[in-house]
Scaffold this motif. Structure first.
Motif, PDB file in Angstrom:
ATOM      1  N   PRO A 194      -5.498   5.369   4.495  1.00  0.00           N
ATOM      2  CA  PRO A 194      -5.190   4.018   4.974  1.00  0.00           C
ATOM      3  C   PRO A 194      -4.640   3.997   6.399  1.00  0.00           C
ATOM      4  O   PRO A 194      -3.841   4.852   6.782  1.00  0.00           O
ATOM      5  CB  PRO A 194      -4.128   3.529   3.976  1.00  0.00           C
ATOM      6  CG  PRO A 194      -3.498   4.780   3.445  1.00  0.00           C
ATOM      7  CD  PRO A 194      -4.611   5.777   3.391  1.00  0.00           C
ATOM      8  N   PHE A 236      -9.044  -4.221  -3.647  1.00  0.00           N
ATOM      9  CA  PHE A 236      -8.965  -3.112  -2.703  1.00  0.00           C
ATOM     10  C   PHE A 236      -7.587  -2.463  -2.758  1.00  0.00           C
ATOM     11  O   PHE A 236      -7.453  -1.238  -2.748  1.00  0.00           O
ATOM     12  CB  PHE A 236      -9.279  -3.608  -1.290  1.00  0.00           C
ATOM     13  CG  PHE A 236      -9.460  -2.519  -0.266  1.00  0.00           C
ATOM     14  CD1 PHE A 236      -9.696  -1.211  -0.632  1.00  0.00           C
ATOM     15  CD2 PHE A 236      -9.397  -2.826   1.089  1.00  0.00           C
ATOM     16  CE1 PHE A 236      -9.877  -0.217   0.330  1.00  0.00           C
ATOM     17  CE2 PHE A 236      -9.568  -1.846   2.046  1.00  0.00           C
ATOM     18  CZ  PHE A 236      -9.804  -0.538   1.668  1.00  0.00           C
ATOM     19  N   LEU A 237      -6.552  -3.288  -2.831  1.00  0.00           N
ATOM     20  CA  LEU A 237      -5.182  -2.774  -2.924  1.00  0.00           C
ATOM     21  C   LEU A 237      -5.034  -1.879  -4.163  1.00  0.00           C
ATOM     22  O   LEU A 237      -4.435  -0.797  -4.087  1.00  0.00           O
ATOM     23  CB  LEU A 237      -4.198  -3.942  -3.001  1.00  0.00           C
ATOM     24  CG  LEU A 237      -2.718  -3.583  -3.193  1.00  0.00           C
ATOM     25  CD1 LEU A 237      -2.205  -2.784  -2.009  1.00  0.00           C
ATOM     26  CD2 LEU A 237      -1.887  -4.847  -3.388  1.00  0.00           C
ATOM     27  N   ASN A 238      -5.595  -2.300  -5.277  1.00  0.00           N
ATOM     28  CA  ASN A 238      -5.511  -1.502  -6.504  1.00  0.00           C
ATOM     29  C   ASN A 238      -6.242  -0.177  -6.350  1.00  0.00           C
ATOM     30  O   ASN A 238      -5.761   0.869  -6.824  1.00  0.00           O
ATOM     31  CB  ASN A 238      -6.083  -2.290  -7.690  1.00  0.00           C
ATOM     32  CG  ASN A 238      -5.191  -3.434  -8.112  1.00  0.00           C
ATOM     33  OD1 ASN A 238      -3.982  -3.407  -7.897  1.00  0.00           O
ATOM     34  ND2 ASN A 238      -5.770  -4.464  -8.703  1.00  0.00           N
ATOM     35  N   MET A 295      -6.698   1.486  -3.547  1.00  0.00           N
ATOM     36  CA  MET A 295      -5.933   2.333  -2.637  1.00  0.00           C
ATOM     37  C   MET A 295      -4.775   3.018  -3.342  1.00  0.00           C
ATOM     38  O   MET A 295      -4.449   4.177  -3.064  1.00  0.00           O
ATOM     39  CB  MET A 295      -5.390   1.509  -1.466  1.00  0.00           C
ATOM     40  CG  MET A 295      -6.434   1.017  -0.476  1.00  0.00           C
ATOM     41  SD  MET A 295      -7.435   2.339   0.266  1.00  0.00           S
ATOM     42  CE  MET A 295      -6.168   3.386   0.976  1.00  0.00           C
ATOM     43  N   ASN A 296      -4.157   2.334  -4.273  1.00  0.00           N
ATOM     44  CA  ASN A 296      -2.970   2.871  -4.929  1.00  0.00           C
ATOM     45  C   ASN A 296      -3.273   3.752  -6.135  1.00  0.00           C
ATOM     46  O   ASN A 296      -2.357   4.196  -6.826  1.00  0.00           O
ATOM     47  CB  ASN A 296      -2.035   1.733  -5.321  1.00  0.00           C
ATOM     48  CG  ASN A 296      -1.338   1.117  -4.114  1.00  0.00           C
ATOM     49  OD1 ASN A 296      -1.131   1.783  -3.100  1.00  0.00           O
ATOM     50  ND2 ASN A 296      -0.996  -0.154  -4.216  1.00  0.00           N
ATOM     51  N   CYS A 353      -6.048  -5.187   2.659  1.00  0.00           N
ATOM     52  CA  CYS A 353      -5.516  -5.231   1.293  1.00  0.00           C
ATOM     53  C   CYS A 353      -4.664  -6.474   1.028  1.00  0.00           C
ATOM     54  O   CYS A 353      -4.449  -6.832  -0.141  1.00  0.00           O
ATOM     55  CB  CYS A 353      -4.696  -3.978   1.010  1.00  0.00           C
ATOM     56  SG  CYS A 353      -5.674  -2.476   0.804  1.00  0.00           S
ATOM     57  N   GLN A 354      -4.167  -7.111   2.093  1.00  0.00           N
ATOM     58  CA  GLN A 354      -3.325  -8.293   1.904  1.00  0.00           C
ATOM     59  C   GLN A 354      -4.106  -9.460   1.305  1.00  0.00           C
ATOM     60  O   GLN A 354      -3.537 -10.332   0.635  1.00  0.00           O
ATOM     61  CB  GLN A 354      -2.689  -8.731   3.243  1.00  0.00           C
ATOM     62  CG  GLN A 354      -1.853  -7.654   3.916  1.00  0.00           C
ATOM     63  CD  GLN A 354      -0.898  -6.985   2.956  1.00  0.00           C
ATOM     64  OE1 GLN A 354       0.034  -7.613   2.454  1.00  0.00           O
ATOM     65  NE2 GLN A 354      -1.122  -5.699   2.685  1.00  0.00           N
ATOM     66  N   ASP A 378      -7.058  -8.848  -0.478  1.00  0.00           N
ATOM     67  CA  ASP A 378      -8.026  -8.268  -1.408  1.00  0.00           C
ATOM     68  C   ASP A 378      -7.276  -7.409  -2.426  1.00  0.00           C
ATOM     69  O   ASP A 378      -7.067  -6.216  -2.220  1.00  0.00           O
ATOM     70  CB  ASP A 378      -9.048  -7.420  -0.642  1.00  0.00           C
ATOM     71  CG  ASP A 378     -10.245  -7.016  -1.484  1.00  0.00           C
ATOM     72  OD1 ASP A 378     -10.090  -6.917  -2.719  1.00  0.00           O
ATOM     73  OD2 ASP A 378     -11.328  -6.768  -0.911  1.00  0.00           O
ATOM     74  N   GLU A 379      -6.870  -8.016  -3.515  1.00  0.00           N
ATOM     75  CA  GLU A 379      -6.076  -7.309  -4.524  1.00  0.00           C
ATOM     76  C   GLU A 379      -6.859  -6.168  -5.152  1.00  0.00           C
ATOM     77  O   GLU A 379      -6.289  -5.129  -5.508  1.00  0.00           O
ATOM     78  CB  GLU A 379      -5.620  -8.296  -5.609  1.00  0.00           C
ATOM     79  CG  GLU A 379      -4.646  -7.680  -6.599  1.00  0.00           C
ATOM     80  CD  GLU A 379      -4.077  -8.690  -7.573  1.00  0.00           C
ATOM     81  OE1 GLU A 379      -3.372  -8.268  -8.512  1.00  0.00           O
ATOM     82  OE2 GLU A 379      -4.343  -9.897  -7.399  1.00  0.00           O
ATOM     83  N   LYS A 382     -13.087   0.312   1.770  1.00  0.00           N
ATOM     84  CA  LYS A 382     -13.252  -0.313   0.462  1.00  0.00           C
ATOM     85  C   LYS A 382     -14.469   0.220  -0.281  1.00  0.00           C
ATOM     86  O   LYS A 382     -14.348   0.605  -1.450  1.00  0.00           O
ATOM     87  CB  LYS A 382     -13.309  -1.835   0.495  1.00  0.00           C
ATOM     88  CG  LYS A 382     -13.299  -2.401  -0.951  1.00  0.00           C
ATOM     89  CD  LYS A 382     -13.321  -3.906  -1.043  1.00  0.00           C
ATOM     90  CE  LYS A 382     -13.324  -4.344  -2.507  1.00  0.00           C
ATOM     91  NZ  LYS A 382     -13.327  -5.808  -2.652  1.00  0.00           N
ATOM     92  N   VAL A 405       0.851  -1.197   0.000  1.00  0.00           N
ATOM     93  CA  VAL A 405       0.000   0.000   0.000  1.00  0.00           C
ATOM     94  C   VAL A 405       0.885   1.244   0.000  1.00  0.00           C
ATOM     95  O   VAL A 405       1.721   1.419   0.885  1.00  0.00           O
ATOM     96  CB  VAL A 405      -0.938   0.032   1.218  1.00  0.00           C
ATOM     97  CG1 VAL A 405      -1.782   1.306   1.210  1.00  0.00           C
ATOM     98  CG2 VAL A 405      -1.842  -1.199   1.237  1.00  0.00           C
TER      99      VAL A 405
END
Length: 255
Positions: free
Chosen positions: A38, A52-54, A56-57, A46-47, A49-50, A173, A9
């Motif tokens: 975050p 969600f990670l996308n 966030m970034n 996010c670990q 949930d890819e 999310k 993240v």
């Protein structure tokens, strides 16, 4: 060091003053600026949930909204300048809006909550132009129904008022998912996904007393007030163990 990655993240290494300086600059230029907040819990979400990670970034900036992130950055020798709480930043945005006579719109919460929040904001910050408000109980991208006619009506209403600042409070999310789906459609300058801020402004939820905030123990206060949060808070020690015993890439500088 402008930004680091904590477990994938992106966290932007800016102080509160630096964030507000950038906000003022973007407002003056009429440029869209998306802010996510975050914290440790979100990083852990996010670990697994890819998607969600996308989300966030893809923001303009990710502020370190959690003392755990600051500790992690120091442990791994990539120190952040300090915690920038999403709620505190939201209050700074209100102060700026009050001073500059900016327009504010809030979307999120149960029916009646955003309305009450904006009434309270108007009383405390009379210089703010309340552009409007809408509850979060409509069909839209935050519920996996992006493009639904109910959502389009909300977007159209927001655009009609052209807010300088848009508060989006659907929770982790959901709010990022909604912003990501609609960001190119929204005629708003500063867009911040700020979770429970609308509930606090409405008086529906109390923020932790300053002593908890200053000690970085807001999580403990929330746990005391809402014991059912224990399952969510259980990720905090797991996060710190991953940081302490994980490899150097757990926290790394982004070039």
């Amino acid at each position: 060091m402008d930004k680091i990655s904590i477990m994938g993240v992106r966290i932007d290494n800016q102080s509160m003053d630096e964030v507000m300086s950038t906000v003022a600059d973007r407002l003056s230029k009429g440029e869209k600026y998306i802010i996510y907040t975050p914290n440790t819990e979100i990083v852990m979400m996010c670990q697994n949930d890819e998607e969600f990670l996308n989300y966030m970034n893809k923001s303009s900036i990710n502020i370190p909204d959690g003392i755990g992130l600051v500790y992690a950055s120091k442990i791994k020798k990539h120190p952040l300048k300090g915690k920038v709480a999403g709620f505190d930043l939201s209050m700074k945005l209100l102060e700026l809006a009050d001073k500059k006579g900016l327009k504010l719109y809030a979307v999120g919460g149960k029916p009646g909550i955003a309305e009450t929040a904006m009434k309270n904001v108007h009383e405390k910050y009379p210089g703010i132009k309340i552009a409007g408000y809408h509850h979060g109980y409509f069909k839209g991208a935050h519920l996996g129904q992006g493009g639904h006619e109910e959502e389009q009506k909300v977007v159209d209403e927001i655009n009609m008022h052209e807010p300088d600042i848009l508060f989006v409070g659907f929770g982790a999310k959901k709010q990022e998912q909604w912003i990501e789906f609609n960001k190119d459609k929204l005629n708003a300058k500063i867009i911040i996904g700020n979770g429970g801020t609308i509930d606090v402004l409405a008086g529906n939820v109390k923020r932790a007393p300053d002593i908890y905030v200053n000690l970085g123990l807001e999580w403990l206060y929330r746990l005391i007030k809402e014991p059912k949060r224990i399952s969510r808070q259980a990720v905090l020690p797991v996060f710190m163990l991953k940081v302490i015993f994980g490899n150097k890439n757990i926290v790394k500088e982004i070039k």
